[in-house]
Design a protein around this motif. Structure first.
Motif, PDB file in Angstrom:
ATOM      1  N   ALA A 180       0.859  -1.194   0.000  1.00  0.00           N
ATOM      2  CA  ALA A 180       0.000   0.000   0.000  1.00  0.00           C
ATOM      3  C   ALA A 180       0.888   1.235   0.000  1.00  0.00           C
ATOM      4  CB  ALA A 180      -0.921   0.005   1.215  1.00  0.00           C
ATOM      5  N   GLY A 181       0.492   2.270  -0.768  1.00  0.00           N
ATOM      6  CA  GLY A 181       1.251   3.506  -0.817  1.00  0.00           C
ATOM      7  C   GLY A 181       2.330   3.483  -1.893  1.00  0.00           C
ATOM      8  N   LYS A 182       3.081   4.597  -1.957  1.00  0.00           N
ATOM      9  CA  LYS A 182       4.135   4.743  -2.962  1.00  0.00           C
ATOM     10  C   LYS A 182       5.464   5.006  -2.270  1.00  0.00           C
ATOM     11  CE  LYS A 182       1.146   6.545  -6.648  1.00  0.00           C
ATOM     12  NZ  LYS A 182       0.923   7.661  -7.606  1.00  0.00           N
ATOM     13  N   GLY A 183       6.480   4.298  -2.710  1.00  0.00           N
ATOM     14  CA  GLY A 183       7.805   4.470  -2.136  1.00  0.00           C
ATOM     15  C   GLY A 183       8.728   3.360  -2.594  1.00  0.00           C
ATOM     16  N   THR A 184       9.900   3.335  -2.018  1.00  0.00           N
ATOM     17  CA  THR A 184      10.894   2.318  -2.373  1.00  0.00           C
ATOM     18  C   THR A 184      11.493   1.696  -1.120  1.00  0.00           C
ATOM     19  OG1 THR A 184      12.669   3.965  -2.470  1.00  0.00           O
ATOM     20  CG2 THR A 184      11.493   3.477  -4.535  1.00  0.00           C
ATOM     21  N   ILE A 185      12.013   0.486  -1.305  1.00  0.00           N
ATOM     22  CA  ILE A 185      12.720  -0.239  -0.250  1.00  0.00           C
ATOM     23  C   ILE A 185      14.144  -0.492  -0.727  1.00  0.00           C
ATOM     24  CG2 ILE A 185      12.873  -2.422   1.017  1.00  0.00           C
ATOM     25  CD1 ILE A 185       9.841  -2.607   0.905  1.00  0.00           C
ATOM     26  N   SER A 186      15.125  -0.208   0.123  1.00  0.00           N
ATOM     27  CA  SER A 186      16.527  -0.402  -0.264  1.00  0.00           C
ATOM     28  C   SER A 186      17.340  -0.891   0.933  1.00  0.00           C
ATOM     29  CB  SER A 186      17.119   0.903  -0.799  1.00  0.00           C
ATOM     30  OG  SER A 186      17.056   1.927   0.187  1.00  0.00           O
ATOM     31  N   ASN A 187      18.590  -1.241   0.648  1.00  0.00           N
ATOM     32  CA  ASN A 187      19.537  -1.669   1.690  1.00  0.00           C
ATOM     33  C   ASN A 187      19.001  -2.834   2.526  1.00  0.00           C
ATOM     34  OD1 ASN A 187      21.236   0.514   0.950  1.00  0.00           O
ATOM     35  ND2 ASN A 187      20.049   1.894   2.279  1.00  0.00           N
ATOM     36  N   HIS A 194      13.060   6.099   6.383  1.00  0.00           N
ATOM     37  CA  HIS A 194      13.063   5.450   7.697  1.00  0.00           C
ATOM     38  C   HIS A 194      13.895   4.176   7.662  1.00  0.00           C
ATOM     39  CE1 HIS A 194       9.824   8.104   9.047  1.00  0.00           C
ATOM     40  NE2 HIS A 194       9.233   7.867   7.880  1.00  0.00           N
ATOM     41  N   ASN A 195      14.460   3.863   8.812  1.00  0.00           N
ATOM     42  CA  ASN A 195      15.193   2.612   8.989  1.00  0.00           C
ATOM     43  C   ASN A 195      14.303   1.612   9.714  1.00  0.00           C
ATOM     44  OD1 ASN A 195      17.684   3.548   7.852  1.00  0.00           O
ATOM     45  ND2 ASN A 195      18.063   4.683   9.758  1.00  0.00           N
ATOM     46  N   VAL A 196      14.129   0.448   9.095  1.00  0.00           N
ATOM     47  CA  VAL A 196      13.242  -0.578   9.648  1.00  0.00           C
ATOM     48  C   VAL A 196      14.083  -1.767  10.112  1.00  0.00           C
ATOM     49  CG1 VAL A 196      11.289  -2.104   9.208  1.00  0.00           C
ATOM     50  CG2 VAL A 196      11.394   0.154   8.101  1.00  0.00           C
ATOM     51  N   ARG A 197      13.751  -2.241  11.290  1.00  0.00           N
ATOM     52  CA  ARG A 197      14.470  -3.382  11.882  1.00  0.00           C
ATOM     53  C   ARG A 197      13.444  -4.405  12.365  1.00  0.00           C
ATOM     54  NH1 ARG A 197      19.615  -3.921  14.463  1.00  0.00           N
ATOM     55  NH2 ARG A 197      19.614  -5.408  16.219  1.00  0.00           N
ATOM     56  N   ILE A 198      13.490  -5.595  11.805  1.00  0.00           N
ATOM     57  CA  ILE A 198      12.561  -6.672  12.167  1.00  0.00           C
ATOM     58  C   ILE A 198      13.375  -7.780  12.818  1.00  0.00           C
ATOM     59  CG2 ILE A 198      10.811  -8.283  11.317  1.00  0.00           C
ATOM     60  CD1 ILE A 198      10.532  -6.444   8.852  1.00  0.00           C
ATOM     61  N   ARG A 199      13.061  -8.062  14.055  1.00  0.00           N
ATOM     62  CA  ARG A 199      13.903  -8.970  14.831  1.00  0.00           C
ATOM     63  C   ARG A 199      13.071 -10.026  15.534  1.00  0.00           C
ATOM     64  NH1 ARG A 199      17.353  -7.118  20.154  1.00  0.00           N
ATOM     65  NH2 ARG A 199      18.449  -9.111  20.526  1.00  0.00           N
ATOM     66  N   PHE A 200      13.607 -11.267  15.565  1.00  0.00           N
ATOM     67  CA  PHE A 200      12.956 -12.347  16.304  1.00  0.00           C
ATOM     68  C   PHE A 200      13.588 -12.424  17.684  1.00  0.00           C
ATOM     69  CE2 PHE A 200      11.937 -16.865  17.272  1.00  0.00           C
ATOM     70  CZ  PHE A 200      10.556 -16.763  17.138  1.00  0.00           C
ATOM     71  N   LEU A 213      17.001 -11.627  11.970  1.00  0.00           N
ATOM     72  CA  LEU A 213      17.083 -10.164  11.876  1.00  0.00           C
ATOM     73  C   LEU A 213      16.998  -9.718  10.428  1.00  0.00           C
ATOM     74  CD1 LEU A 213      17.605  -7.410  13.247  1.00  0.00           C
ATOM     75  CD2 LEU A 213      20.055  -7.837  12.923  1.00  0.00           C
ATOM     76  N   HIS A 214      16.019  -8.854  10.128  1.00  0.00           N
ATOM     77  CA  HIS A 214      15.866  -8.263   8.800  1.00  0.00           C
ATOM     78  C   HIS A 214      15.940  -6.744   8.950  1.00  0.00           C
ATOM     79  CE1 HIS A 214      12.902 -11.875   8.197  1.00  0.00           C
ATOM     80  NE2 HIS A 214      14.156 -12.276   8.326  1.00  0.00           N
ATOM     81  N   THR A 215      16.698  -6.101   8.119  1.00  0.00           N
ATOM     82  CA  THR A 215      16.769  -4.630   8.153  1.00  0.00           C
ATOM     83  C   THR A 215      16.657  -4.087   6.734  1.00  0.00           C
ATOM     84  OG1 THR A 215      19.186  -4.538   7.946  1.00  0.00           O
ATOM     85  CG2 THR A 215      18.280  -4.687  10.180  1.00  0.00           C
ATOM     86  N   PHE A 216      16.104  -2.894   6.614  1.00  0.00           N
ATOM     87  CA  PHE A 216      16.039  -2.217   5.305  1.00  0.00           C
ATOM     88  C   PHE A 216      15.690  -0.750   5.531  1.00  0.00           C
ATOM     89  CE2 PHE A 216      11.897  -4.051   6.155  1.00  0.00           C
ATOM     90  CZ  PHE A 216      10.999  -3.048   5.841  1.00  0.00           C
ATOM     91  N   THR A 217      15.750   0.013   4.463  1.00  0.00           N
ATOM     92  CA  THR A 217      15.438   1.447   4.499  1.00  0.00           C
ATOM     93  C   THR A 217      14.273   1.720   3.567  1.00  0.00           C
ATOM     94  OG1 THR A 217      17.765   1.977   4.912  1.00  0.00           O
ATOM     95  CG2 THR A 217      16.362   3.767   4.114  1.00  0.00           C
ATOM     96  N   THR A 218      13.328   2.561   4.010  1.00  0.00           N
ATOM     97  CA  THR A 218      12.222   2.966   3.143  1.00  0.00           C
ATOM     98  C   THR A 218      12.360   4.444   2.783  1.00  0.00           C
ATOM     99  OG1 THR A 218      10.808   3.581   5.020  1.00  0.00           O
ATOM    100  CG2 THR A 218      10.654   1.319   4.215  1.00  0.00           C
ATOM    101  N   ASN A 219      11.950   4.764   1.578  1.00  0.00           N
ATOM    102  CA  ASN A 219      11.865   6.154   1.129  1.00  0.00           C
ATOM    103  C   ASN A 219      10.477   6.316   0.544  1.00  0.00           C
ATOM    104  OD1 ASN A 219      12.288   8.744   0.284  1.00  0.00           O
ATOM    105  ND2 ASN A 219      14.258   8.331  -0.693  1.00  0.00           N
ATOM    106  N   ALA A 220       9.564   6.864   1.346  1.00  0.00           N
ATOM    107  CA  ALA A 220       8.149   6.814   1.008  1.00  0.00           C
ATOM    108  C   ALA A 220       7.597   8.193   0.667  1.00  0.00           C
ATOM    109  CB  ALA A 220       7.366   6.222   2.173  1.00  0.00           C
ATOM    110  N   VAL A 221       6.878   8.256  -0.456  1.00  0.00           N
ATOM    111  CA  VAL A 221       6.168   9.481  -0.847  1.00  0.00           C
ATOM    112  C   VAL A 221       4.894   9.610  -0.035  1.00  0.00           C
ATOM    113  CG1 VAL A 221       5.059  10.698  -2.762  1.00  0.00           C
ATOM    114  CG2 VAL A 221       7.123   9.330  -3.175  1.00  0.00           C
TER     115      VAL A 221
END
Length: 553
Positions: free
Chosen positions: A443-450, A511-517, A457-465
């Motif tokens: 949902a929405g517009k943006g990109t996921i990188s890194n 934003h920096n996203v961090r998903i951790r178990f 542990l999953h990490t990535f960066t979002t750049n969302a319009v």
């Protein structure tokens, strides 16, 4: 040189029975030396599970909880519910350079040989080495052990057999000498037994408990023997407590609820049934969880000698006779009322697993029968030869298949749990197709990188319009946590379009996203109990002499 040869000769003579057990054990293991791999019910699944354990440990999971690449890459909480010791040992064997398939063979073969060797160490304290050797050899040839080795490929059950005689041996030591060191060492073996196969622990633990209660001489000594079991439970708490409490989040009750109904075995088939390689116990060519002809008759022969007053250890014999009778009973449909009303039995799934217990009880009864022969070795030798003749047809596999490299198992797409009992209750079932991407914008517009991904542990960066809805194609299970710029956000794991997956929202902007178990409170509490138990045991073992001096003052 002459002196060296004499020393070697004396060493061989002193350990001749152990050497014979090793040689005979290697003979029974000759199918494992065949090139490639062999087809069994669970062999491939266990090897793939070893690969998943290895990856989890390499990612820093300790204890291992989450198998990230199984279930077509959606992951599974398999390690919370399945015995961790086989995977830990196999991962260590792989780490020193062996393939996963070779690690399977090594652990299977070593377990096959060590179980009778440790039984020999226990029994030789109660009888002559010749009798201890004979019974240990008979235990080696137990049909159920061949079933696990070559038909089922159940490496976890085979590993659990290693610890059974060790636990009894240290309970005996505790009851006789009441030494704290024996209590703690025995508790370590009991913990390893639980971690080797929790199903076998459910079957044998009541016997360990009854053994402590019945053979204790003084009431105050009961504390020592029960402490052996209690410390073992404490050491293994990191595994047992979460596996019991968090089972409500899986399909285990749905899958195993009435499975036992189709897996009762008739008394005749316990006595003898044609050896086969199929999965069913009630059809021609299916698996044969038989006790075996001699093993089935031995308790009745021992009972006759007991009634004739030729066996002195009446209490011991009656104990093992009762264990044999009850374990045979619970394997048959006559015990269905117990399986109907005892949930812990339901979760075992297969009543014929109790053949492992009846077989062990039979070996113990043979032991007391041999002790009553007072030097007559002919019956003992004939018994071994007959059992050997009956055992030779079991030393075979369904068929050999070409070995598969480690890359196959590291990319294994299944769950390694054929009954799917560890599937989470929020998903629609097993996943059969790997996701095209680990992270997707839904949902929405943006990109996921890194994007970086480890098993826990999953990490990535979002750049969302605009604000984004994101799905991490990972099955949700308690313990998963999502943080955006360090702040915890809600996981929407019940989205109907992404059932049971980790979905969440991210504000617009970068934003920096961090998903951790992480460990849940119950897992954390369980870890603490195990660490405290281990610290107490290590501390007492290190400072035992000081404690003795202190208690004498």
């Amino acid at each position: 040189m002459v002196a060296f040869k004499i020393q070697i000769h004396q060493l061989i003579k002193k350990n001749i029975y152990l050497i014979l057990l090793l040689i005979i054990g290697l003979f029974f293991l000759f199918p494992l030396f065949h090139p490639g791999f062999y087809l069994s019910h669970d062999g491939f699944a266990h090897v793939a599970r070893f690969a998943a354990y290895f990856k989890s440990y390499m990612d820093g999971q300790f204890p291992a909880r989450w198998a990230a690449d199984l279930n077509s890459g959606y992951g599974t909480p398999l390690f919370i519910f399945f015995y961790p010791l086989p995977g830990f040992i196999a991962a260590a064997v792989h780490l020193i350079g062996f393939s996963f398939e070779t690690a399977f063979k090594i652990v299977m073969g070593v377990s096959f040989i060590l179980a009778p060797i440790f039984l020999f160490f226990w029994l030789k304290k109660q009888a002559t080495e010749a009798i201890a050797f004979a019974v240990s050899l008979i235990y080696m040839m137990l049909p159920y052990r061949f079933l696990d080795t070559y038909v089922r490929g159940d490496i976890a059950e085979m590993l659990s057999f290693v610890f059974i005689p060790l636990i009894f041996m240290f309970i005996d030591k505790v009851l006789q000498k009441k030494r704290i060191m024996d209590v703690l060492i025995g508790s370590i073996f009991y913990a390893l037994f639980i971690m080797a196969h929790n199903g076998m622990a459910v079957i044998f633990s009541p016997v360990f408990l009854a053994y402590c209660l019945i053979f204790v001489k003084k009431r105050k000594d009961l504390v020592y023997s029960l402490s052996t079991l209690m410390f073992g439970i404490g050491l293994s708490a990191f595994f047992t407590l979460p596996s019991i409490i968090e089972a409500k989040y899986t399909m285990v009750k749905v899958v195993l609820g009435s499975l036992y109904v189709q897996n009762f075995i008739t008394p005749w088939n316990l006595f003898y049934s044609r050896w086969g390689f199929g999965p069913e116990v009630s059809i021609e060519g299916g698996l044969s969880p038989q006790i075996g002809i001699i093993y089935f008759l031995a308790p009745f022969i021992t009972l006759v000698f007991l009634l004739m007053n030729t066996i002195k250890e009446k209490r011991n014999v009656l104990f093992w006779l009762m264990v044999f009778i009850l374990s045979v009973f619970i394997t048959t449909a006559y015990s269905k009322f117990l399986w109907d009303y005892l949930p812990i039995l339901n979760l075992l799934g297969y009543p014929w697993r109790f053949t492992a217990l009846s077989g062990f009880a039979s070996c113990m009864l043979i032991f007391y029968f041999f002790r009553s022969l007072t030097g007559n070795k002919i019956i003992m030798i004939l018994t071994i030869l007959v059992i050997l003749a009956f055992s030779l047809p079991f030393v075979t596999v369904d068929k050999y298949i070409p070995g598969r490299g480690d890359s196959f198992y590291l990319a294994y797409p299944g769950t390694t749990d054929y009954s799917l009992r560890t599937n989470t209750i929020w998903t629609a079932g097993e996943f059969f197709i790997r996701p095209k991407q680990q992270m997707e914008i839904i949902a929405g517009k943006g990109t996921i990188s890194n994007v970086t991904r480890k098993s826990n542990l999953h990490t990535f960066t979002t750049n969302a319009v605009t604000p984004l809805g994101i799905v991490d194609n990972t099955a949700y299970f308690p313990g998963w946590e999502v943080r955006v710029d360090g702040k915890k956000v809600t996981i929407q794991f019940q989205d109907m379009n992404h059932r049971g997956l980790i979905t969440f929202n991210v504000p617009k902007g970068q934003h920096n996203v961090r998903i951790r178990f992480k460990e849940t409170p119950i897992r954390l509490l369980s870890d603490i109990i195990s660490v405290i138990s281990l610290a107490v045991i290590v501390g007492v073992l290190l400072f035992e002499n000081r404690l003795k001096r202190y208690t004498k003052k």
